[in-house]
Design an enzyme around this catalytic site. Structure first.
Site, PDB file in Angstrom:
ATOM      1  N   TYR A   1      -1.722  -1.223  10.046  1.00 49.99           N
ATOM      2  CA  TYR A   1      -2.440  -1.706   9.160  1.00 49.99           C
ATOM      3  C   TYR A   1      -0.890  -0.882   8.663  1.00 49.99           C
ATOM      4  O   TYR A   1       0.225  -1.738   7.684  1.00 49.99           O
ATOM      5  CB  TYR A   1      -3.052  -0.708   8.470  1.00 49.99           C
ATOM      6  CG  TYR A   1      -2.976  -0.466   7.393  1.00 49.99           C
ATOM      7  CD1 TYR A   1      -4.163  -2.542   6.240  1.00 49.99           C
ATOM      8  CD2 TYR A   1      -3.311   0.410   5.885  1.00 49.99           C
ATOM      9  CE1 TYR A   1      -3.716  -2.801   5.524  1.00 49.99           C
ATOM     10  CE2 TYR A   1      -2.958  -0.085   4.803  1.00 49.99           C
ATOM     11  CZ  TYR A   1      -3.932  -1.282   3.993  1.00 49.99           C
ATOM     12  OH  TYR A   1      -4.109  -1.352   2.781  1.00 49.99           O
TER      13      TYR A   1
ATOM     14  N   SER B   1       1.039  -1.298   0.221  1.00 49.93           N
ATOM     15  CA  SER B   1      -0.055   0.320   0.353  1.00 49.93           C
ATOM     16  C   SER B   1       1.330   1.217   0.097  1.00 49.93           C
ATOM     17  O   SER B   1       1.961   0.853  -0.087  1.00 49.93           O
ATOM     18  CB  SER B   1      -0.800  -0.123   1.494  1.00 49.93           C
ATOM     19  OG  SER B   1      -1.370   1.476   1.675  1.00 49.93           O
TER      20      SER B   1
HETATM   21  P1  NAD Z   1     -11.792  -6.616   0.162  1.00 54.32           P
HETATM   22  O1  NAD Z   1     -12.209  -5.857   0.736  1.00 54.32           O
HETATM   23  O2  NAD Z   1     -12.437  -6.039  -1.819  1.00 54.32           O
HETATM   24  O3  NAD Z   1     -11.492  -7.472  -0.425  1.00 54.32           O
HETATM   25  C1  NAD Z   1     -10.323  -8.724   0.550  1.00 54.32           C
HETATM   26  C2  NAD Z   1     -10.993  -9.805   0.576  1.00 54.32           C
HETATM   27  O4  NAD Z   1      -9.926 -10.859   0.963  1.00 54.32           O
HETATM   28  C3  NAD Z   1     -11.937  -9.950   0.830  1.00 54.32           C
HETATM   29  O5  NAD Z   1     -12.677 -10.923  -0.159  1.00 54.32           O
HETATM   30  C4  NAD Z   1     -12.225 -11.281   2.046  1.00 54.32           C
HETATM   31  O6  NAD Z   1     -12.938 -12.442   1.336  1.00 54.32           O
HETATM   32  C5  NAD Z   1     -10.440 -12.037   1.578  1.00 54.32           C
HETATM   33  N1  NAD Z   1      -9.944 -12.142   3.260  1.00 54.32           N
HETATM   34  C6  NAD Z   1     -10.356 -11.333   4.457  1.00 54.32           C
HETATM   35  N2  NAD Z   1      -9.137 -12.258   5.404  1.00 54.32           N
HETATM   36  C7  NAD Z   1      -8.891 -12.832   4.519  1.00 54.32           C
HETATM   37  C8  NAD Z   1      -8.286 -14.329   5.430  1.00 54.32           C
HETATM   38  N3  NAD Z   1      -7.818 -14.338   6.913  1.00 54.32           N
HETATM   39  N4  NAD Z   1      -8.019 -15.412   4.845  1.00 54.32           N
HETATM   40  C9  NAD Z   1      -8.006 -15.272   3.050  1.00 54.32           C
HETATM   41  N5  NAD Z   1      -9.232 -13.948   2.984  1.00 54.32           N
HETATM   42  C10 NAD Z   1      -9.267 -13.304   3.395  1.00 54.32           C
HETATM   43  O7  NAD Z   1     -10.816  -5.673   0.018  1.00 54.32           O
HETATM   44  P2  NAD Z   1      -9.952  -4.812  -1.267  1.00 54.32           P
HETATM   45  O8  NAD Z   1      -9.640  -4.080  -0.734  1.00 54.32           O
HETATM   46  O9  NAD Z   1      -9.782  -5.528  -2.796  1.00 54.32           O
HETATM   47  O10 NAD Z   1      -7.880  -5.102  -0.789  1.00 54.32           O
HETATM   48  C11 NAD Z   1      -6.850  -6.248  -1.231  1.00 54.32           C
HETATM   49  C12 NAD Z   1      -5.076  -5.600  -0.691  1.00 54.32           C
HETATM   50  O11 NAD Z   1      -5.188  -4.561  -0.850  1.00 54.32           O
HETATM   51  C13 NAD Z   1      -5.511  -6.043   1.264  1.00 54.32           C
HETATM   52  O12 NAD Z   1      -4.456  -6.677   1.272  1.00 54.32           O
HETATM   53  C14 NAD Z   1      -5.473  -4.415   1.275  1.00 54.32           C
HETATM   54  O13 NAD Z   1      -4.679  -3.588   1.809  1.00 54.32           O
HETATM   55  C15 NAD Z   1      -4.551  -4.238  -0.315  1.00 54.32           C
HETATM   56  N6  NAD Z   1      -4.784  -2.677  -0.820  1.00 54.32           N
HETATM   57  C16 NAD Z   1      -6.142  -1.961  -1.281  1.00 54.32           C
HETATM   58  C17 NAD Z   1      -6.310  -0.760  -1.290  1.00 54.32           C
HETATM   59  C18 NAD Z   1      -8.059  -0.072  -1.364  1.00 54.32           C
HETATM   60  O14 NAD Z   1      -7.803   1.404  -0.981  1.00 54.32           O
HETATM   61  N7  NAD Z   1      -8.705  -0.777  -1.430  1.00 54.32           N
HETATM   62  C19 NAD Z   1      -4.998   0.322  -1.330  1.00 54.32           C
HETATM   63  C20 NAD Z   1      -3.671  -0.528  -0.284  1.00 54.32           C
HETATM   64  C21 NAD Z   1      -3.848  -0.975  -0.937  1.00 54.32           C
END
Ligand code: NAD
Length: 260
Positions: free
Chosen positions: A155, A142
């Site tokens: 985080y 991130s």
């Molecule tokens: P999201 O909530 O859309 O998807 C996350 C997925 O992870 C979900 O399907 C959930 O069921 C799954 N999950 C959660 N805990 C789990 C576990 N213990 N085991 C297996 N699966 C699990 O989120 P997203 O925004 O797509 O995030 C994905 C990644 O991207 C994360 O690591 C997040 O930190 C990172 N990220 C997101 C953003 C953003 O702005 N959305 C920015 C930077 C980084």
């Protein structure tokens, strides 16, 4: 096609960024493992992929549980013959000021983001090394792998930690032509972020529109959210890069929020 017959094990790919990467990689010929805690959504996503003609399977896994991770990776190997690409992407967000952060929530965050990355890496590396075909490990970091924000102590800590893990895996994996890199997105409007907007508004005592404009997108060059497609393109570049020239790196895709 850039990933013809490569097997991609993607955690957290029943939603958001991981889901987009799954569809992008499938269009490039990869066989996709949707590895997610949410069984119903994982199977539904795999079925949607299969309907496009892709080879895909859903596996239920909690990335914090070693046995479940090992089993899920084994299921992928049994079905597709190996693992070429790991995207360690599963993640959640919990926000509180440090002095109010429950220790249990801190541990949960580090477990999902760091234990999950370690366990999936360990399980996949064994197969990558044994197959001798090289491989690509990609961690979903991130901007918070580089920067801090209010309320996000575990985080930010975990996302910084992924860069350290990637550097070690890059060094250890090199002799096996296994590369490791980190993608560092800015804010992307996935369910993870949609949930944070009202929470941050409440905690900071400002409106939801102000959270978007003055907290989330304040430092971008153009006030724009990063998209899941933007992140998937970077993942494709890391996954398809042919040599060890690109390893141990972290690439920020954030509309200029963070510049290095
Ligand atoms: P999201 O909530 O859309 O998807 C996350 C997925 O992870 C979900 O399907 C959930 O069921 C799954 N999950 C959660 N805990 C789990 C576990 N213990 N085991 C297996 N699966 C699990 O989120 P997203 O925004 O797509 O995030 C994905 C990644 O991207 C994360 O690591 C997040 O930190 C990172 N990220 C997101 C953003 C953003 O702005 N959305 C920015 C930077 C980084």
């Amino acid at each position: 096609m850039l990933l013809q017959d490569k097997v991609a094990f993607i955690t957290g790919s029943a939603s958001g960024i991981g889901r987009e990467i799954a569809f992008t990689f499938a269009r490039e010929g990869a066989k996709i493992v949707i590895a997610d805690l949410n069984q119903e959504a994982a199977n539904a996503t795999a079925a949607e992929l299969a309907a496009t003609g892709a080879q895909a399977m859903g596996v239920t896994v909690d990335v914090t549980q070693e046995d479940q991770v090992n089993q899920a990776v084994q299921q992928a190997v049994d079905r597709f013959g190996g693992v070429d690409i790991l995207i360690s992407n599963a993640g959640v967000q919990i926000v509180h000021p440090v002095e109010e952060f429950e220790f249990a929530d801190w541990k949960k965050m580090l477990a999902i983001h760091l234990d999950g990355a370690f366990l999936t890496t360990k399980a996949c590396l064994k197969h990558m090394y044994a197959a001798g075909k090289g491989g690509s490990v990609i961690y979903m970091g991130s901007v918070h792998s580089k920067e801090a924000s209010l309320l996000k102590a575990p985080y930010v800590t975990a996302k910084h930690g992924l860069i350290g893990l990637a550097k070690v895996v890059a060094k250890e994996g090199a002799q096996h032509r296994v590369r490791a890199n980190v993608i560092c997105p800015g804010f992307v409007r996935t369910p993870l972020v949609e949930k944070q907007i009202p929470e941050q508004a409440k905690t900071l005592g400002i409106s939801e529109a102000e959270v978007i404009k003055n907290v989330m997108l304040k430092e971008t060059v153009d006030g724009e959210f990063t998209t899941t497609a933007d992140v998937a393109q970077v993942a494709l570049m890391f996954a398809s890069f042919p040599t060890n020239a690109l390893t141990g790196q972290s690439l920020v895709v954030s509309h200029g929020w963070f510049m290095q």
